[in-house]
Design an enzyme around this catalytic site. Structure first.
Site, mmCIF file in Angstrom:
data_model
loop_
_atom_site.group_PDB
_atom_site.id
_atom_site.type_symbol
_atom_site.label_atom_id
_atom_site.label_comp_id
_atom_site.label_asym_id
_atom_site.label_seq_id
_atom_site.Cartn_x
_atom_site.Cartn_y
_atom_site.Cartn_z
ATOM 1 N N GLU A 1 0.868 -1.185 0.000
ATOM 2 C CA GLU A 1 0.000 0.000 0.000
ATOM 3 C C GLU A 1 0.896 1.223 0.000
ATOM 4 O O GLU A 1 1.950 1.249 0.648
ATOM 5 C CB GLU A 1 -0.894 0.006 1.247
ATOM 6 N N CYS B 1 -6.688 1.107 2.420
ATOM 7 C CA CYS B 1 -7.627 2.230 2.434
ATOM 8 C C CYS B 1 -7.434 3.176 1.263
ATOM 9 O O CYS B 1 -8.382 3.871 0.890
ATOM 10 C CB CYS B 1 -7.525 2.983 3.755
ATOM 11 N N ASN C 1 -12.183 -2.938 -0.207
ATOM 12 C CA ASN C 1 -11.152 -3.234 0.794
ATOM 13 C C ASN C 1 -11.833 -3.660 2.081
ATOM 14 O O ASN C 1 -12.395 -4.746 2.155
ATOM 15 C CB ASN C 1 -10.245 -2.012 0.983
ATOM 16 N N GLU C 2 -11.816 -2.798 3.094
ATOM 17 C CA GLU C 2 -12.449 -3.165 4.377
ATOM 18 C C GLU C 2 -13.862 -2.594 4.417
ATOM 19 O O GLU C 2 -14.130 -1.676 5.177
ATOM 20 C CB GLU C 2 -11.646 -2.581 5.533
HETATM 21 O O1 AHR Z 1 -2.485 -1.178 6.384
HETATM 22 C C1 AHR Z 1 -3.010 0.008 6.785
HETATM 23 C C2 AHR Z 1 -4.501 -0.031 6.709
HETATM 24 O O2 AHR Z 1 -4.989 -0.990 7.579
HETATM 25 C C3 AHR Z 1 -5.057 -0.446 5.398
HETATM 26 O O3 AHR Z 1 -5.118 0.587 4.519
HETATM 27 C C4 AHR Z 1 -6.412 -0.935 5.758
HETATM 28 O O4 AHR Z 1 -6.885 -1.867 4.848
HETATM 29 C C5 AHR Z 1 -6.250 -1.449 7.148
HETATM 30 O O5 AHR Z 1 -7.179 -0.932 7.991
#
Ligand code: AHR
Length: 668
Positions: free
Chosen positions: A47, A243, A377-378
């Site tokens: 990321e 994120c 993603n989440e």
């Molecule tokens: O890894 C940091 C963040 O942690 C990521 O963006 C997210 O997917 C998770 O909450």
């Protein structure tokens, strides 16, 4: 009663040969290979957080190279007569600077870039500087390009200098190589208008990369960082987040189409991590898009990992946007769905297709052979399955072979998690992405997490996980050890756990927002954490099939009950090796007997063995830039004389695991 023979000095970790039962007997059913270990096991999650891309893996040294940060001259200092223009040659990055006469012989016009935490250059290394320029009136203009050390800024202390002559009234790219005669950590890049100083010159997309990059790709990736990825032997590469896929809001979400084609025309995007944590505030954190989807696919190929792109499902980050209006209404999702379909075409399509042609134009006519795609993603709540459903329908119809990854939300358990798993099953997701950043006690209790998962549902993707102690959320050896212990459960459940990727990969020591991370770096060096080595030990020793294993006649508990021991076993059918991983999380040495049962039909003897051990004299220690070798795995051969004969089809090896140790035994 145990009859103990003398210590075997040759195996440093206090190994002892015992006859009779040790406290902990691991019985491996060597003749009953079970589920295949998926080639995607033990991968990487990338990321653009902690300056992982711009300022990190992407080796660009110039910050705000296209003058497109909202404060257009952020990262730059100007001298003399410099004006900002906005009708440049690159449609999506229209700003550039005009350097004019400063109006006095002793006044100079030019600009200086601060780089990412400094422009760091090394003696005798080569740096490729490039710039798009024109002389609007077709006059001859000379540019002076310099690498300077601000501490010794005088003319004689310029570390490297080159000249560029611009005569054309048309925009052209110019390039020079700088080779400094000295090193500097916190240097600057200067571009000044020199003789004669009464002309005007326009400059756009000023860029500088080390010439020596990963695989020598021009303007490519930082060599040490990409090498660390390759060395891990990763099975899968998840990108570009996290994120940042969602964005703080929809306009700042990651849009892959903005990251392909010529780099000069890739629009800058706000990096959502620049303000997410007020105590780690980096207002100059933007994404140049230079490390884009073509580069991610290429890197996946070059490190031997399956690419796993993650795309927006039309939901902006739900932590920051509780209002439904922040998201795309389900009936307006078509452009997002089209992005997903087009991405598959970009990766796999024939060169006669629109996006396949672009891939070929960028240098890769052969398909990237994309097999996986994650949507969202989440995400959580009913809005997630509602948004995901039309993606699933469209992708299945156009690309039935692509495997779709859904999400179980941000928590490792609880209401959303319990709601989303069945929803993912209903939608027919192939894998479900679970995230858990959890404390030590959670990891000590979760080694059998997957033992009772539904075998008829989607497969598991442990997509982001890391252990951290209370009050010390950063990397340390004990966290790595507990990750190793937990991962025995991933391995034992190879039939259902098909992918696993640790927490974010990279963190710049001067610019991090999130920890723990796998690899830390500054502008010159990097180090691999103990957690990196745990991941590497699994990835390099994953074998081909899981082997049944019991401890003292019982299933492996996956918690502290069995003297703090966690274990798993695999066979590598190609090499003929049996690999047993054991983590001793307890504070005391543990006597362990490893029995490989059922060898009779398959082989007579074990003739070679090694043990690779990860341990530390201080459980709170980890590697650092100054001491990157503080906690590293050590491999030792187990002398042939210490390997007993196979008796009645059973090979027995007795040893003692030191407290707080992770060991990988290989028997051949
Ligand atoms: O890894 C940091 C963040 O942690 C990521 O963006 C997210 O997917 C998770 O909450």
């Amino acid at each position: 009663m145990k009859l103990r023979l003398p210590m075997l000095a040759s195996i440093g970790m206090a190994a002892a040969l015992t006859v009779g039962a040790a406290d902990n007997v691991l019985n491996v059913q060597a003749n009953k290979p079970g589920a295949p270990i998926q080639p995607t096991m033990y991968g990487l999650f990338f990321e653009d957080i902690n300056y992982a891309a711009d300022g990190g893996l992407y080796a660009e040294m110039v910050k705000n190279r296209s003058f497109e940060f909202p404060q257009n001259l952020m990262g730059w200092v100007t001298y003399g007569n410099v004006t900002l223009q906005n009708d440049g040659p690159f449609e999506r990055n229209p700003h550039y600077v005009r350097l004019g006469s400063a109006g006095h012989n002793d006044k100079h016009t030019g600009l200086e870039n601060e780089g990412f935490f400094g422009v760091t250059f090394k003696k005798d290394q080569e740096y490729r500087f490039s710039v798009w320029a024109r002389s609007p009136k077709g006059e001859k203009a000379t540019l002076r390009v310099e690498l300077v050390d601000p501490a010794t800024m005088g003319e004689t202390h310029v570390a490297a200098k080159q000249e560029i002559t611009v005569e054309s009234a048309d925009w052209k790219q110019y390039e020079v190589t700088l080779k400094p005669g000295e090193s500097c950590e916190k240097g600057k890049l200067r571009v000044f208008l020199s003789k004669p100083d009464n002309v005007t010159v326009d400059l756009e997309h000023l860029s500088m990369f080390p010439v020596d990059t990963w695989k020598g790709h021009k303007n490519g990736l930082r060599k040490d960082l990409a090498q660390a990825l390759y060395d891990l032997n990763p099975g899968v590469f998840r990108f570009p987040g996290g994120c940042i896929v969602e964005g703080t809001d929809l306009p700042t979400r990651y849009q892959w189409k903005n990251t392909v084609g010529p780099v000069e025309n890739r629009p800058v995007n706000e990096n959502r991590w620049h303000y997410t944590f007020p105590h780690r505030f980096y207002p100059d954190y933007y994404q140049s898009g230079g490390l884009g989807f073509y580069e991610y696919f290429l890197l996946s190929e070059e490190i031997g990992a399956e690419p796993l792109p993650v795309l927006s499902v039309g939901l902006a980050c739900q932590f920051q946007n509780r209002d439904a209006k922040a998201h795309v209404p389900v009936d307006e999702l078509q452009p997002y769905i089209q992005d997903a379909l087009d991405l598959i075409e970009f990766a796999n399509g024939d060169t006669s297709t629109k996006w396949g042609a672009l891939r070929a134009e960028m240098g890769h006519p052969a398909p990237f052979n994309l097999k996986l795609i994650a949507i969202g993603n989440e995400q959580w709540g009913p809005e997630y399955p509602e948004h995901l459903a039309p993606f699933v329908t469209a992708i299945r119809k156009a690309y039935p072979d692509i495997r779709i990854v859904g999400s179980s939300g941000p928590d490792s358990e609880g209401e959303q998690f319990d709601y989303l798993w069945p929803e993912m099953k209903k939608l027919g997701a192939d894998l479900v992405d679970e995230h858990f950043y959890r404390p030590e006690k959670w990891f000590l209790a979760q080694g059998n997490r997957y033992d009772n998962y539904d075998r008829k549902g989607p497969k598991v993707f442990a997509g982001e996980y890391a252990c951290h102690g209370k009050g010390k959320k950063w990397n340390h050896f004990n966290a790595a050890l507990l990750e190793a212990a937990f991962m025995t459960g991933l391995e034992r459940n190879a039939d259902i756990v098909h992918m696993a990727t640790y927490a974010p990969l990279f963190a710049h020591v001067e610019g991090w927002q999130w920890r723990p991370d796998m690899i830390w770096f500054d502008n010159s060096d990097s180090f691999r954490t103990a957690s990196y080595y745990v991941q590497q030990l699994y990835a390099q020793n994953k074998g081909s099939n899981v082997l049944p294993l019991t401890m003292n006649g019982k299933p492996v508990a996956g918690n502290e009950d069995q003297n703090g021991l966690f274990a798993s076993a695999v066979i590598d059918k190609e090499t003929g090796e049996y690999i047993v991983k054991v983590a001793n999380t307890s504070d005391t040495p543990q006597e362990v007997t490893i029995n490989l049962n059922g060898l009779k039909k398959m082989r007579q003897d074990i003739t070679a063995a090694t043990v690779t051990t990860l341990s530390s004299d201080d459980i709170n220690a980890d590697n650092t830039l100054d001491n990157p070798g503080r906690v590293v795995p050590v491999t030792k051969a187990i002398p042939a004389a210490d390997l007993g004969a196979v008796t009645k089809g059973v090979f027995t090896y007795n040893t003692t695991l030191a407290p707080k140790t992770f060991s990988v035994y290989k028997f051949k």
